[in-house]
Design a protein around this motif. Structure first.
Motif, mmCIF file in Angstrom:
data_model
loop_
_atom_site.group_PDB
_atom_site.id
_atom_site.type_symbol
_atom_site.label_atom_id
_atom_site.label_comp_id
_atom_site.label_asym_id
_atom_site.label_seq_id
_atom_site.Cartn_x
_atom_site.Cartn_y
_atom_site.Cartn_z
ATOM 1 N N TYR A 71 -1.119 -4.188 -6.386
ATOM 2 C CA TYR A 71 -1.954 -3.082 -5.264
ATOM 3 C C TYR A 71 -2.527 -2.138 -6.257
ATOM 4 O O TYR A 71 -1.813 -1.570 -7.014
ATOM 5 C CB TYR A 71 -1.184 -2.485 -4.157
ATOM 6 N N ASP A 98 0.801 6.722 2.763
ATOM 7 C CA ASP A 98 0.590 5.788 1.706
ATOM 8 C C ASP A 98 -0.630 6.043 0.788
ATOM 9 O O ASP A 98 -0.787 5.608 -0.115
ATOM 10 C CB ASP A 98 0.109 4.212 2.694
ATOM 11 N N ARG A 130 0.694 -1.258 0.221
ATOM 12 C CA ARG A 130 0.004 -0.042 -0.159
ATOM 13 C C ARG A 130 1.018 1.419 -0.024
ATOM 14 O O ARG A 130 0.481 2.398 -0.495
ATOM 15 C CB ARG A 130 -1.020 0.213 1.158
ATOM 16 N N GLU A 181 -9.919 -0.179 -3.170
ATOM 17 C CA GLU A 181 -8.364 -0.438 -3.225
ATOM 18 C C GLU A 181 -8.649 -2.049 -3.166
ATOM 19 O O GLU A 181 -9.415 -2.589 -2.787
ATOM 20 C CB GLU A 181 -7.576 -0.075 -2.168
ATOM 21 N N ASN A 215 -5.068 1.441 -5.997
ATOM 22 C CA ASN A 215 -6.152 2.247 -5.044
ATOM 23 C C ASN A 215 -6.766 3.189 -6.157
ATOM 24 O O ASN A 215 -6.186 4.049 -6.803
ATOM 25 C CB ASN A 215 -5.249 3.090 -4.237
#
Ligand SMILES: [Zn+2]
Length: 445
Positions: free
Chosen positions: A431, A417, A125, A440, A433
């Motif tokens: 990952y 983050d 993250r 996310e 977002n």
């Protein structure tokens, strides 16, 4: 199969502390980065490269973003994830009161696996793709960590802590069991996929001279493996080492005596280093991990990044979080605090220099700067995509910057983050977002 990402690209190809900035910095305003089999196969201006790709090549476009090498965290303790932000003590008290209590739970595989998963999620993250990780004394904690790391195909370094005195009985090994377990774990994990093993004596006070001897031996017997430990973090700790090792000239001399210095050895802190300590580390090619949030949180002292990077005895140094003594997973936050620590010594660490310390400089400290830490052809495709609209105030503030360097500085002072939009490991997006959808997602692991 080839895939590509497009956007503004920033990377370092040299060390700006010792070379002219224009030779070190690589910026592509509208860049294309092509990935194949986990590696970067091309990087350059989109206008030049788009025509070379097959028309069905998937291209992810990142607007209002900065495509950077994934961050590298040179020193961190995954079992301490559950004690981040524990109040009120300096190093030795903090170890006894919190750390040694938490670490005793890691002989339970389920507990260790859960902690490893939470740790790795937070890492991704934050845009960190490689870390040098302390596990606990129990080999179970190492298996738990590498099993999770391997599923994500991450280039992580980790090892079992060696510790045979001055800690609770449940956390002690012996010189022989520590040696044997380390040997077995090296055979099992070092060089398997992208995993790398680090021989991990916690620090000189928690190992007997016999264990120090055998630790140096097991590391020397396995060329290519790492060694990680702590040095000169806290004044009480330094006095304790002088007491425990009266025949040695200094703390650094203890590690030298037991054959624990050299390339691929990396030590957390060095806050209270003398000129002789810097010289010894410089001459032996030993690296330091600068852990600003930890040094401030535990009241340890102020490391001189200026001396390490530009003094007469330069030492390979990378930035690190040192969780749970450190207080944030984001290397942007480490940069922020590193800037403030340097300011107190009258040195203004620039955004470019700070980014170097968390990417290519950290890779250099780990002797991995031919594989990770830069976005260039042939490098492993580990990438962080920073978000220039991460928060309302960052979005607003960036309307008033005039240059990329100013933009970067704002990100390092105000980001964490939340300023990471996507993380790629070996070419796979693990990952994402999705700020617009408020969602996310992580790869399964
Ligand atoms: Zn540490």
């Amino acid at each position: 199969m080839k895939t590509a990402i497009r956007g503004q690209i920033l990377s370092f190809q040299g060390n700006p502390f010792t070379e002219p900035m224009e030779d070190c910095l690589y910026v592509e305003e509208d860049g294309l980065l092509v990935m194949e089999n986990g590696y970067i196969s091309e990087v350059g201006p989109a206008v030049d490269l788009l025509g070379t790709l097959a028309s069905d090549t998937p291209i992810e476009v990142y607007q209002d973003a900065l495509i950077c090498p994934g961050f590298i965290d040179c020193h961190v303790h995954y079992p301490q994830t559950e004690i981040i932000g524990a109040y009120g003590a300096q190093l030795i008290d903090w170890l006894n009161k919190y750390t040694f209590v938490a670490e005793q739970k890691f002989s339970d595989k389920a507990h260790a696996s859960q902690a490893a998963e939470i740790f790795l999620k937070e890492t991704l993250r934050a845009g960190t793709t490689t870390a040098s990780v302390f596990c606990t004394v129990d080999p179970t904690s190492v298996d738990a960590f590498f099993e999770k790391s391997e599923k994500l195909n991450m280039r992580n370094i980790a090892g079992k802590v060696l510790m045979d005195r001055n800690a609770p009985d449940g956390l002690l090994d012996s010189p022989q069991t520590g040696y044997d377990q380390t040997k077995d774990l090296i055979a099992k994990w070092h060089g398997r996929g992208r995993s790398l093993y680090s021989v991990t004596p916690r620090f000189a006070p928690t190992s007997s001279p016999e264990q120090m001897e055998m630790t140096g031996a097991v590391w020397q017997e396995h060329p290519g493996t790492y060694l990680q430990s702590h040095i000169s973090e806290n004044l009480g700790e330094i006095a304790w080492v002088a007491d425990l090792y009266p025949d040695r000239n200094s703390y650094a001399d203890v590690y030298r005596h037991y054959n624990q210095l050299g390339p691929r050895a990396i030590y957390g802190h060095g806050v209270h280093f003398s000129d002789d300590d810097f010289r010894l580390f410089s001459e032996t090619g030993t690296a330091l991990a600068h852990c600003p949030t930890s040094n401030l949180f535990l009241g340890s002292g102020l490391f001189s990044i200026e001396t390490a990077m530009m003094g007469p005895n330069k030492v390979r140094t990378g930035l690190a979080t040192d969780l749970g003594g450190g207080t944030n997973f984001s290397q942007l936050v480490s940069m922020n605090e590193a800037y403030k620590i340097a300011q107190l010594a009258g040195y203004a660490l620039s955004a470019y220099h700070a980014f170097y310390l968390a990417t290519r400089g950290a890779a250099n400290a780990l002797y991995l700067d031919d594989k990770i830490g830069s976005l260039a052809k042939g490098y492993e495709a580990d990438i962080a995509v920073l978000d220039l609209k991460a928060t309302p105030i960052i979005d607003y503030r960036l309307d008033y910057t005039q240059s990329l360097e100013e933009t970067l500085f704002v990100l390092m002072m105000m980001g964490d983050d939340r300023a990471n939009r996507a993380t790629y490991v070996a070419g796979e997006r693990v990952y994402f977002n999705d700020r617009e959808a408020g969602k996310e997602s992580f790869a399964e692991f």
